[in-house]
Design a protein around this motif. Structure first.
Motif, PDB file in Angstrom:
ATOM      1  N   GLY A   8       0.784  -1.226   0.000  1.00 37.68           N
ATOM      2  CA  GLY A   8       0.000   0.000   0.000  1.00 37.68           C
ATOM      3  C   GLY A   8       0.816   1.277   0.000  1.00 37.68           C
ATOM      4  N   ASN A   9       2.137   1.154  -0.047  1.00 39.39           N
ATOM      5  CA  ASN A   9       2.993   2.354  -0.063  1.00 39.39           C
ATOM      6  C   ASN A   9       3.742   2.512  -1.389  1.00 39.39           C
ATOM      7  OD1 ASN A   9       4.983   0.449   0.047  1.00 39.39           O
ATOM      8  ND2 ASN A   9       5.941   1.182   1.924  1.00 39.39           N
ATOM      9  N   GLY A  10       3.329   1.760  -2.405  1.00 39.21           N
ATOM     10  CA  GLY A  10       3.950   1.870  -3.714  1.00 39.21           C
ATOM     11  C   GLY A  10       5.089   0.901  -3.969  1.00 39.21           C
ATOM     12  N   LEU A  11       5.424   0.058  -3.006  1.00 38.01           N
ATOM     13  CA  LEU A  11       6.536  -0.870  -3.183  1.00 38.01           C
ATOM     14  C   LEU A  11       6.258  -1.869  -4.304  1.00 38.01           C
ATOM     15  CD1 LEU A  11       9.279  -2.033  -2.445  1.00 38.01           C
ATOM     16  CD2 LEU A  11       8.166  -3.294  -0.578  1.00 38.01           C
ATOM     17  N   GLY A  12       5.061  -2.434  -4.347  1.00 42.02           N
ATOM     18  CA  GLY A  12       4.717  -3.378  -5.412  1.00 42.02           C
ATOM     19  C   GLY A  12       4.838  -2.746  -6.781  1.00 42.02           C
ATOM     20  N   ARG A  13       4.377  -1.520  -6.902  1.00 42.12           N
ATOM     21  CA  ARG A  13       4.483  -0.784  -8.169  1.00 42.12           C
ATOM     22  C   ARG A  13       5.956  -0.582  -8.534  1.00 42.12           C
ATOM     23  NH1 ARG A  13       1.401   2.797 -11.143  1.00 42.12           N
ATOM     24  NH2 ARG A  13      -0.289   2.621  -9.649  1.00 42.12           N
ATOM     25  N   ARG A  14       6.767  -0.179  -7.566  1.00 39.58           N
ATOM     26  CA  ARG A  14       8.194   0.023  -7.826  1.00 39.58           C
ATOM     27  C   ARG A  14       8.864  -1.273  -8.272  1.00 39.58           C
ATOM     28  NH1 ARG A  14      10.532   1.815  -2.564  1.00 39.58           N
ATOM     29  NH2 ARG A  14      12.500   1.590  -3.652  1.00 39.58           N
ATOM     30  N   MET A  15       8.520  -2.372  -7.613  1.00 43.60           N
ATOM     31  CA  MET A  15       9.110  -3.652  -7.971  1.00 43.60           C
ATOM     32  C   MET A  15       8.688  -4.055  -9.378  1.00 43.60           C
ATOM     33  SD  MET A  15       8.752  -5.645  -4.328  1.00 43.60           S
ATOM     34  CE  MET A  15       9.470  -7.184  -4.883  1.00 43.60           C
ATOM     35  N   PHE A  70      -4.468  -5.384  -8.691  1.00 45.15           N
ATOM     36  CA  PHE A  70      -3.206  -4.669  -8.846  1.00 45.15           C
ATOM     37  C   PHE A  70      -2.673  -4.830 -10.262  1.00 45.15           C
ATOM     38  CE2 PHE A  70       1.504  -5.110  -8.718  1.00 45.15           C
ATOM     39  CZ  PHE A  70       1.826  -3.779  -8.474  1.00 45.15           C
ATOM     40  N   TYR A  71      -2.627  -6.077 -10.752  1.00 42.14           N
ATOM     41  CA  TYR A  71      -2.097  -6.314 -12.092  1.00 42.14           C
ATOM     42  C   TYR A  71      -2.955  -5.629 -13.157  1.00 42.14           C
ATOM     43  CZ  TYR A  71       0.757  -9.890  -9.824  1.00 42.14           C
ATOM     44  OH  TYR A  71       1.627 -10.553  -9.003  1.00 42.14           O
ATOM     45  N   THR A  72      -4.259  -5.675 -12.998  1.00 37.35           N
ATOM     46  CA  THR A  72      -5.145  -5.014 -13.955  1.00 37.35           C
ATOM     47  C   THR A  72      -4.887  -3.510 -13.954  1.00 37.35           C
ATOM     48  OG1 THR A  72      -6.819  -6.741 -13.678  1.00 37.35           O
ATOM     49  CG2 THR A  72      -7.567  -4.646 -14.593  1.00 37.35           C
ATOM     50  N   HIS A  73      -4.749  -2.937 -12.769  1.00 34.37           N
ATOM     51  CA  HIS A  73      -4.453  -1.507 -12.645  1.00 34.37           C
ATOM     52  C   HIS A  73      -3.129  -1.149 -13.334  1.00 34.37           C
ATOM     53  CE1 HIS A  73      -4.413   2.503 -10.887  1.00 34.37           C
ATOM     54  NE2 HIS A  73      -3.179   2.270 -10.488  1.00 34.37           N
ATOM     55  N   MET A  74      -2.184  -2.086 -13.314  1.00 32.01           N
ATOM     56  CA  MET A  74      -0.870  -1.848 -13.917  1.00 32.01           C
ATOM     57  C   MET A  74      -0.859  -2.132 -15.423  1.00 32.01           C
ATOM     58  SD  MET A  74       1.027  -0.634 -11.517  1.00 32.01           S
ATOM     59  CE  MET A  74       2.648  -0.738 -12.243  1.00 32.01           C
TER      60      MET A  74
END
Length: 188
Positions: free
Chosen positions: A116-123, A153-157
């Motif tokens: 929830g802090n953007g780590l998944g997106r960064r990774m 999450f994946y759909t959003h990305m």
């Protein structure tokens, strides 16, 4: 009693490429995050069997030794304790149009406390940059059909559902979606 929530800045968690010697940390984080994610969804004995095989030190050691694989750890400061990890590899998913220019996001997990802090997106952005540098056309992944948070999450990305597979998780058959992200236009 006062409870405070501290939001971590991006600089508090670093993502680094793994090296030989990281297999113990990868196995531990792999097992712990898999258990945390699926403990209330799948049979415990099957999870433990799956983790003993799919998240063994030997598994990660072999991936670290294979130049076709790239692995990362997310570590929090101070102390560099691992809080997540990810693995990319050549794609090995049952799609009719699979290509040597497809790569697979084989694993990406972050402990829930650090989500929830953007780590998944960064990774994920790190993985996308890496496979683009390899000349990949698509980044593919398999995701459990009941893992709604990950699918969202994946759909959003930008990932889209492309197919379906059966996945053996410690002797328990599970259903996965195969999702993909196009990295280049078909006209390129």
């Amino acid at each position: 009693m006062v409870i405070t929530t501290v939001l971590m800045a991006k600089s508090d968690i670093r993502i680094r490429a793994c090296l030989p010697g990281d297999e113990g940390a990868l196995a531990l984080v792999g097992q712990a995050t898999f258990l945390e994610t699926f403990a209330d969804v799948l049979e415990g004995s099957n999870i433990l069997k799956h983790c003993a095989n799919a998240h063994s030190i030997e598994c990660y050691r072999s991936w670290l030794a294979d130049s076709r694989y790239k692995l990362w750890l997310a570590e929090i400061s101070p102390g560099q304790a691992p809080v997540g990890y990810m693995v990319i590899s050549p794609a090995e998913l049952p799609l009719a149009d699979i290509s040597l220019r497809d790569y697979e996001l084989k694993r990406i997990y972050v402990f829930s406390k650090f989500q929830g802090n953007g780590l998944g997106r960064r990774m994920l952005q790190e993985a996308i940059a890496a496979v683009r540098s390899f000349g990949a056309e698509r980044l593919l992944l398999g995701v459990y059909v009941r893992n709604h948070a990950a699918i969202g999450f994946y759909t959003h990305m930008g990932f889209r559902k492309l197919g379906y597979r059966k996945f053996n998780m410690g002797g328990q058959e599970c259903d996965d979606y195969i999702m993909g992200l196009m990295l280049r236009d078909s006209g390129e």
